[in-house]
Write an enzyme that holds these catalytic residues in place. Structure first.
Site, PDB file in Angstrom:
ATOM      1  N   GLU A  21     -36.284 107.878  74.408  1.00 10.18           N
ATOM      2  CA  GLU A  21     -37.892 107.436  73.875  1.00 10.18           C
ATOM      3  C   GLU A  21     -38.698 107.596  74.798  1.00 10.18           C
ATOM      4  OE1 GLU A  21     -36.696 103.246  73.769  1.00 10.18           O
ATOM      5  OE2 GLU A  21     -36.054 103.785  71.984  1.00 10.18           O
ATOM      6  N   GLU A  47     -29.286 105.374  69.316  1.00  6.88           N
ATOM      7  CA  GLU A  47     -28.908 103.946  68.898  1.00  6.88           C
ATOM      8  C   GLU A  47     -29.891 103.166  67.823  1.00  6.88           C
ATOM      9  OE1 GLU A  47     -31.874 101.779  71.993  1.00  6.88           O
ATOM     10  OE2 GLU A  47     -31.738 104.034  73.844  1.00  6.88           O
TER      11      GLU A  47
HETATM   12  C1  BGP Z   1     -34.446 100.910  73.737  1.00  5.48           C
HETATM   13  C2  BGP Z   1     -33.875 101.516  75.188  1.00  5.48           C
HETATM   14  C3  BGP Z   1     -32.790 101.128  75.533  1.00  5.48           C
HETATM   15  C4  BGP Z   1     -32.391  99.481  74.748  1.00  5.48           C
HETATM   16  C5  BGP Z   1     -32.560  99.153  73.301  1.00  5.48           C
HETATM   17  C6  BGP Z   1     -33.073  97.508  73.343  1.00  5.48           C
HETATM   18  O1  BGP Z   1     -35.651 101.086  73.324  1.00  5.48           O
HETATM   19  O2  BGP Z   1     -33.852 102.886  74.770  1.00  5.48           O
HETATM   20  O3  BGP Z   1     -32.392 101.404  77.146  1.00  5.48           O
HETATM   21  O4  BGP Z   1     -32.509  98.722  76.109  1.00  5.48           O
HETATM   22  O5  BGP Z   1     -34.661  99.910  72.981  1.00  5.48           O
HETATM   23  O6  BGP Z   1     -33.727  97.198  73.576  1.00  5.48           O
HETATM   24  P1  BGP Z   1     -33.578  95.962  74.437  1.00  5.48           P
HETATM   25  O7  BGP Z   1     -32.604  96.351  75.537  1.00  5.48           O
HETATM   26  O8  BGP Z   1     -34.910  95.490  74.824  1.00  5.48           O
HETATM   27  O9  BGP Z   1     -33.431  94.758  73.725  1.00  5.48           O
END
Ligand code: BGP
Length: 493
Positions: free
Chosen positions: A200, A390
């Site tokens: 990201e 993701e």
């Molecule tokens: C993305 C990231 C991850 C992950 C995901 C979910 O932004 O790359 O590392 O954590 O989001 O977000 P969160 O964990 O805040 O729910």
């Protein structure tokens, strides 16, 4: 239905999953000094000033580190990623579970400070123990025919680099990163073919600490650091291809599809601006040059990106092989957003509430059709293979008395998004390499530091107060995803 070589799997990251933060010779990383938070309460970075004052600064606020201050973990705070969900000691069990689901691909990140505890400072040698750990992990993947997809930098940076020169704010970090890439590319060249340079990458402007271990509130500093990452990414692509021409090296974007509130041209303009803020990063990494809209903004705001001779050529030569992205939600923009109700993003600001969509318990607006749109927008723009690395639903899970976990809400979410991908691939002709669902085994939330916000097919006995025996349990979605993969996405019931 998807092709046979479609890469079904799951995604994780060392900072939120691996644990073992002080084992195997690992050095500290930026995420080791971040406390837990909640949906409402921020996670904090902790340090001690030279006068001895203990300071907790909200991670999304960050700011400058006072001179002489030192990062420190406080006894009365919880640092959830220290142990996380302990992949470090459970990797065999977890990869076996992934194998049982039929994973073709497992996205994980290497903890840079496990390989170079001080980040790869001049003369520093890599840690054999750290390298061996990932050898074991990749060998385990191979047993089950699972292809690793490795993120080189996922939301953590060796703390030593921040202490030395504010990490990515300084060009010397490019050399450290390339030294680290050179080490892992050579070591794992026969075991890993798929790589991502930065997770990201666009989040560096939203949260320079979380993204890159930089203490700053200055836009100038953030964008200079982004330039360093662009250069580092391009150099890594070039280097990787020299080491093994079969490597496929991608970028990774947090993609947020933005709709205009209405057909009011001012709303459309606002959505276009938000979109450009978002895809500026992939414009550079996929096209090889800075786009005009951002250069004009820099000019207006007096932002000067310091480049070295040859940087422009590097960016062009080091374009990525594919574009990967995360997709969780869409957002809405308006010319005058103040007239509208804001989406309840808790810790994160999420724009205007979309009346057509429902939201997760953490306020993330659920929009499967948006994924089809996203795939089309990105494919039209770059004409290169895409990879959804993701996607998933953070939710509260409940264990029944018999130990089962009925997460039909998660299955519904995933089903909708897989259908949208199917349409993008089979009706629209988008070239999609694969799908790795986020947090396939429960792990720590990046934005809130909670365990309660669970994503996994596999439940981990670990709780917000740090307790739990770390045992693993299959949720209903585990069996469902297994069927999805076995049927190449045809059986989604
Ligand atoms: C993305 C990231 C991850 C992950 C995901 C979910 O932004 O790359 O590392 O954590 O989001 O977000 P969160 O964990 O805040 O729910």
């Amino acid at each position: 239905m998807f092709s046979k070589d479609f890469l079904w799997g799951g995604a994780t990251a060392a900072n939120q999953y691996e644990g073992g933060y002080n084992e195997g010779g690992r050095g500290l990383s930026s995420d080791d000094v971040v406390t837990n938070g909640t949906h409402r309460e921020p996670r904090c970075i902790t340090y001690v000033t030279k006068e001895g004052e203990k300071v907790k600064v909200p991670m999304f606020v960050g700011g400058e580190l006072p001179e002489g201050a030192k990062f420190e973990c406080f006894d009365d705070c919880l640092y959830p990623n220290h142990e996380a969900t302990d992949f470090y000691h459970h990797y065999k069990e977890d990869i076996a579970l992934m194998g049982e689901m039929g994973f073709k691909c497992f996205r994980l990140s290497i903890a840079w400070s496990r390989i170079y505890p001080k980040g790869g400072m001049p003369d520093e040698e890599p840690s054999e123990e750290g390298l061996k750990f990932y050898d074991n992990v990749f060998d385990e993947c191979q047993k089950y025919g699972i292809e690793p997809l490795v993120t080189l930098s996922h939301y953590e940076t060796p703390l030593a680099l921040t202490e030395a020169w504010n990490s990515w704010a300084d060009r010397r970090t490019v050399d450290c990163y390339i030294k680290y890439c050179n080490t892992v590319f050579n070591r794992y060249k026969d075991k890993v073919k798929l790589w991502l340079t930065f997770n990201e990458i666009n989040c560096i402007e939203l949260s320079p600490w979380m993204s890159s271990g930089i203490m700053t509130s200055s836009k100038q500093v953030k964008l200079q650091a982004a330039h360093h990452q662009f250069v580092a990414s391009a150099k890594a692509v070039i280097l990787g291809h020299q080491i093994n021409p079969e490597f496929k090296i991608g970028c990774m974007l947090a993609y947020t599809l933005t709709y205009p509130w209405a057909c009011n041209p001012e709303d459309v303009l606002a959505a276009w601006k938000a979109t450009h803020n978002n895809i500026f990063y992939t414009d550079v990494q996929c096209r090889g040059y800075y786009p005009s809209y951002r250069l004009k903004e820099f000019e207006r705001e007096g932002i000067e990106i310091v480049k070295e001779d040859g940087d422009d050529e590097l960016l062009m030569e080091g374009k990525v092989d594919f574009l990967s992205f995360s997709y969780y939600m869409s957002q809405v923009a308006a010319g005058d957003p103040s007239q509208f109700e804001a989406a309840d993003g808790g810790n994160l600001s999420m724009g205007i509430k979309n009346p057509y969509l429902s939201a997760s318990d953490w306020g993330w607006q659920i929009d499967p059709t948006g994924l089809r749109n996203a795939l089309n927008v990105l494919y039209d723009r770059y004409q290169m293979p895409l990879f959804v690395v993701e996607n998933g639903l953070g939710a509260f899970d409940k264990i029944e008395e018999d130990g089962s976990i009925h997460d039909d809400y998660r299955i519904n979410y995933l089903r909708g998004h897989i259908k949208a991908m199917d349409a993008a691939v089979n009706e629209d002709g988008v070239d999609l390499m694969g799908y790795t669902m986020w947090g396939c085994v429960d792990l720590v939330s990046a934005s809130t530091g909670e365990m309660a916000k669970r994503y996994g097919f596999v439940y981990v006995d670990k709780y917000d107060d740090g307790t739990g025996d770390l045992s693993r349990k299959k949720k209903d979605s585990f069996y469902w995803y297994k069927k999805v993969i076995a049927s190449q996405g045809a059986d989604l019931d």
